[in-house]
Scaffold this active site. Sequence first.
Site, PDB file in Angstrom:
ATOM      1  N   TYR A  53       0.822  -1.220   0.000  1.00 13.26           N
ATOM      2  CA  TYR A  53       0.000   0.000   0.000  1.00 13.26           C
ATOM      3  C   TYR A  53       0.853   1.266   0.000  1.00 13.26           C
ATOM      4  O   TYR A  53       0.393   2.303  -0.461  1.00 13.26           O
ATOM      5  CB  TYR A  53      -1.010   0.006   1.159  1.00 13.26           C
ATOM      6  CG  TYR A  53      -0.461  -0.385   2.519  1.00 13.26           C
ATOM      7  CD1 TYR A  53       0.396   0.440   3.227  1.00 13.26           C
ATOM      8  CD2 TYR A  53      -0.836  -1.593   3.093  1.00 13.26           C
ATOM      9  CE1 TYR A  53       0.886   0.075   4.462  1.00 13.26           C
ATOM     10  CE2 TYR A  53      -0.357  -1.971   4.330  1.00 13.26           C
ATOM     11  CZ  TYR A  53       0.505  -1.128   5.022  1.00 13.26           C
ATOM     12  OH  TYR A  53       0.992  -1.509   6.241  1.00 13.26           O
ATOM     13  N   VAL A  72     -13.773  14.930 -11.964  1.00 14.94           N
ATOM     14  CA  VAL A  72     -13.339  13.876 -11.040  1.00 14.94           C
ATOM     15  C   VAL A  72     -13.609  12.503 -11.642  1.00 14.94           C
ATOM     16  O   VAL A  72     -12.907  11.533 -11.344  1.00 14.94           O
ATOM     17  CB  VAL A  72     -14.000  14.029  -9.654  1.00 14.94           C
ATOM     18  CG1 VAL A  72     -13.465  15.254  -8.933  1.00 14.94           C
ATOM     19  CG2 VAL A  72     -15.510  14.066  -9.753  1.00 14.94           C
ATOM     20  N   GLU A  73     -14.606  12.400 -12.507  1.00 20.24           N
ATOM     21  CA  GLU A  73     -14.880  11.137 -13.196  1.00 20.24           C
ATOM     22  C   GLU A  73     -13.664  10.687 -14.002  1.00 20.24           C
ATOM     23  O   GLU A  73     -13.302   9.499 -14.008  1.00 20.24           O
ATOM     24  CB  GLU A  73     -16.070  11.290 -14.155  1.00 20.24           C
ATOM     25  CG  GLU A  73     -17.427  11.317 -13.497  1.00 20.24           C
ATOM     26  CD  GLU A  73     -17.876  12.698 -13.037  1.00 20.24           C
ATOM     27  OE1 GLU A  73     -17.019  13.606 -12.911  1.00 20.24           O
ATOM     28  OE2 GLU A  73     -19.080  12.866 -12.793  1.00 20.24           O
ATOM     29  N   LYS A  98     -13.999  15.592  -3.579  1.00 22.69           N
ATOM     30  CA  LYS A  98     -13.467  16.948  -3.790  1.00 22.69           C
ATOM     31  C   LYS A  98     -14.039  17.800  -2.655  1.00 22.69           C
ATOM     32  O   LYS A  98     -15.184  18.278  -2.740  1.00 22.69           O
ATOM     33  CB  LYS A  98     -13.909  17.458  -5.159  1.00 22.69           C
ATOM     34  CG  LYS A  98     -13.184  18.706  -5.628  1.00 22.69           C
ATOM     35  CD  LYS A  98     -13.539  19.008  -7.076  1.00 22.69           C
ATOM     36  CE  LYS A  98     -12.831  20.246  -7.586  1.00 22.69           C
ATOM     37  NZ  LYS A  98     -13.209  20.577  -8.976  1.00 22.69           N
TER      38      LYS A  98
HETATM   39  N1  LIG Z   1     -20.146  15.084 -11.677  1.00 20.37           N
HETATM   40  C1  LIG Z   1     -19.345  16.184 -11.605  1.00 20.37           C
HETATM   41  N2  LIG Z   1     -19.898  17.385 -11.361  1.00 20.37           N
HETATM   42  C2  LIG Z   1     -19.099  18.459 -11.295  1.00 20.37           C
HETATM   43  C3  LIG Z   1     -17.710  18.364 -11.450  1.00 20.37           C
HETATM   44  C4  LIG Z   1     -17.159  17.077 -11.691  1.00 20.37           C
HETATM   45  O1  LIG Z   1     -15.926  16.873 -11.821  1.00 20.37           O
HETATM   46  N3  LIG Z   1     -18.008  16.013 -11.763  1.00 20.37           N
HETATM   47  N4  LIG Z   1     -16.934  19.479 -11.342  1.00 20.37           N
HETATM   48  C5  LIG Z   1     -17.436  20.667 -11.116  1.00 20.37           C
HETATM   49  C6  LIG Z   1     -16.575  21.846 -10.906  1.00 20.37           C
HETATM   50  O2  LIG Z   1     -15.244  21.630 -11.305  1.00 20.37           O
HETATM   51  C7  LIG Z   1     -16.682  22.173  -9.415  1.00 20.37           C
HETATM   52  O3  LIG Z   1     -16.093  21.145  -8.643  1.00 20.37           O
HETATM   53  C8  LIG Z   1     -16.041  23.495  -9.022  1.00 20.37           C
HETATM   54  O4  LIG Z   1     -16.327  23.784  -7.671  1.00 20.37           O
HETATM   55  C9  LIG Z   1     -18.889  20.888 -10.977  1.00 20.37           C
HETATM   56  N5  LIG Z   1     -19.648  19.672 -11.068  1.00 20.37           N
END
Ligand SMILES: Nc1nc2c(c(=O)[nH]1)N=C([C@H](O)[C@@H](O)CO)CN2
Length: 117
Positions: A53, A72-73, A98
Amino acid sequence: MDRVFIEGLEVDTVIGAYDWERGIRQCLRLDLSFAWDNRPAAAGDDLTLALDYASVSSRIQVFAEQAQFQLVETFAERLAQELMDEFKITWLRLKVTKPGAVPAASGVGVEIERGCR
Ligand SMILES: Nc1nc2c(c(=O)[nH]1)N=C([C@H](O)[C@@H](O)CO)CN2
Protein backbone atom coordinates in the site's frame (compact mmCIF):
# COMPACT_ATOMS: atom_id res chain seq x y z
CA MET A 1 -11.46 -12.35 -1.68
CA ASP A 2 -9.21 -10.43 0.66
CA ARG A 3 -8.79 -6.69 0.39
CA VAL A 4 -6.02 -4.18 0.79
CA PHE A 5 -7.20 -0.62 1.39
CA ILE A 6 -5.99 2.96 1.51
CA GLU A 7 -8.24 5.49 3.26
CA GLY A 8 -8.18 9.26 3.26
CA LEU A 9 -5.19 9.69 0.96
CA GLU A 10 -4.92 13.41 0.19
CA VAL A 11 -3.41 14.51 -3.12
CA ASP A 12 -2.96 17.89 -4.81
CA THR A 13 -3.83 18.17 -8.47
CA VAL A 14 -5.20 20.41 -11.19
CA ILE A 15 -8.90 19.47 -11.27
CA GLY A 16 -11.97 21.39 -12.36
CA ALA A 17 -14.23 22.31 -15.22
CA TYR A 18 -14.24 26.08 -14.63
CA ASP A 19 -11.67 28.57 -15.89
CA TRP A 20 -10.66 29.66 -12.38
CA GLU A 21 -9.77 26.08 -11.53
CA ARG A 22 -7.31 25.57 -14.37
CA GLY A 23 -4.54 27.67 -12.81
CA ILE A 24 -4.68 26.34 -9.25
CA ARG A 25 -4.06 23.05 -7.46
CA GLN A 26 -6.81 21.55 -5.31
CA CYS A 27 -6.97 18.75 -2.82
CA LEU A 28 -8.74 15.47 -3.55
CA ARG A 29 -9.32 12.82 -0.89
CA LEU A 30 -9.10 9.22 -2.07
CA ASP A 31 -10.43 6.03 -0.53
CA LEU A 32 -9.40 2.82 -2.27
CA SER A 33 -9.98 -0.88 -1.79
CA PHE A 34 -8.26 -3.60 -3.82
CA ALA A 35 -8.94 -7.31 -4.21
CA TRP A 36 -5.78 -9.20 -3.32
CA ASP A 37 -5.03 -12.70 -2.05
CA ASN A 38 -3.16 -11.92 1.16
CA ARG A 39 -2.44 -15.56 2.05
CA PRO A 40 0.89 -15.93 0.17
CA ALA A 41 2.32 -12.77 1.75
CA ALA A 42 1.10 -13.86 5.18
CA ALA A 43 2.43 -17.40 4.80
CA GLY A 44 5.91 -16.15 3.92
CA ASP A 45 5.74 -12.92 5.93
CA ASP A 46 6.95 -11.45 2.65
CA LEU A 47 6.26 -7.91 1.44
CA THR A 48 7.15 -8.83 -2.14
CA LEU A 49 4.05 -11.04 -2.24
CA ALA A 50 1.79 -8.36 -0.80
CA LEU A 51 0.09 -5.49 -2.55
CA ASP A 52 2.34 -2.82 -1.04
CA TYR A 53 0.00 0.00 0.00
CA ALA A 54 2.99 2.34 0.41
CA SER A 55 4.07 1.77 -3.21
CA VAL A 56 0.52 2.18 -4.45
CA SER A 57 0.15 5.42 -2.46
CA SER A 58 3.39 6.79 -3.94
CA ARG A 59 2.21 5.92 -7.45
CA ILE A 60 -1.05 7.75 -6.82
CA GLN A 61 0.80 10.86 -5.63
CA VAL A 62 2.88 10.91 -8.84
CA PHE A 63 -0.26 10.42 -10.94
CA ALA A 64 -2.01 13.32 -9.19
CA GLU A 65 1.01 15.61 -9.55
CA GLN A 66 0.97 15.11 -13.32
CA ALA A 67 -2.81 15.06 -13.88
CA GLN A 68 -4.78 18.02 -15.26
CA PHE A 69 -8.32 16.70 -15.70
CA GLN A 70 -11.53 18.68 -15.66
CA LEU A 71 -13.78 16.05 -14.09
CA VAL A 72 -13.34 13.88 -11.04
CA GLU A 73 -14.88 11.14 -13.20
CA THR A 74 -11.89 11.30 -15.56
CA PHE A 75 -9.41 11.39 -12.69
CA ALA A 76 -11.01 8.29 -11.18
CA GLU A 77 -11.19 6.35 -14.45
CA ARG A 78 -7.62 7.01 -15.52
CA LEU A 79 -6.20 6.36 -12.09
CA ALA A 80 -8.09 3.08 -11.79
CA GLN A 81 -6.71 1.92 -15.14
CA GLU A 82 -3.14 2.90 -14.22
CA LEU A 83 -3.24 1.06 -10.92
CA MET A 84 -4.81 -2.08 -12.36
CA ASP A 85 -2.21 -2.23 -15.14
CA GLU A 86 0.84 -1.44 -13.02
CA PHE A 87 0.06 -3.54 -9.95
CA LYS A 88 -1.88 -6.35 -11.67
CA ILE A 89 -4.97 -5.60 -9.62
CA THR A 90 -8.04 -7.51 -10.79
CA TRP A 91 -10.68 -5.44 -8.94
CA LEU A 92 -10.77 -2.11 -7.19
CA ARG A 93 -13.15 0.38 -5.68
CA LEU A 94 -12.12 4.03 -5.80
CA LYS A 95 -13.88 6.96 -4.17
CA VAL A 96 -12.72 10.45 -5.14
CA THR A 97 -13.91 13.27 -2.89
CA LYS A 98 -13.47 16.95 -3.79
CA PRO A 99 -13.84 18.50 -0.35
CA GLY A 100 -14.26 22.19 -1.16
CA ALA A 101 -16.43 21.96 -4.25
CA VAL A 102 -19.86 22.46 -2.69
CA PRO A 103 -19.52 24.64 0.42
CA ALA A 104 -22.64 23.26 2.08
CA ALA A 105 -21.39 19.68 1.71
CA SER A 106 -18.46 18.10 3.50
CA GLY A 107 -17.56 16.40 0.24
CA VAL A 108 -18.78 15.58 -3.24
CA GLY A 109 -17.34 13.27 -5.86
CA VAL A 110 -17.58 9.87 -7.46
CA GLU A 111 -17.13 6.25 -6.55
CA ILE A 112 -16.32 3.56 -9.11
CA GLU A 113 -15.67 -0.16 -9.14
CA ARG A 114 -13.66 -1.75 -11.93
CA GLY A 115 -12.63 -5.30 -12.75
CA CYS A 116 -13.75 -8.67 -11.39
CA ARG A 117 -13.50 -9.84 -7.80
N1 LIG B 1 -20.15 15.08 -11.68
C1 LIG B 1 -19.34 16.18 -11.61
N2 LIG B 1 -19.90 17.39 -11.36
C2 LIG B 1 -19.10 18.46 -11.29
C3 LIG B 1 -17.71 18.36 -11.45
C4 LIG B 1 -17.16 17.08 -11.69
O1 LIG B 1 -15.93 16.87 -11.82
N3 LIG B 1 -18.01 16.01 -11.76
N4 LIG B 1 -16.93 19.48 -11.34
C5 LIG B 1 -17.44 20.67 -11.12
C6 LIG B 1 -16.58 21.85 -10.91
O2 LIG B 1 -15.24 21.63 -11.30
C7 LIG B 1 -16.68 22.17 -9.41
O3 LIG B 1 -16.09 21.14 -8.64
C8 LIG B 1 -16.04 23.49 -9.02
O4 LIG B 1 -16.33 23.78 -7.67
C9 LIG B 1 -18.89 20.89 -10.98
N5 LIG B 1 -19.65 19.67 -11.07
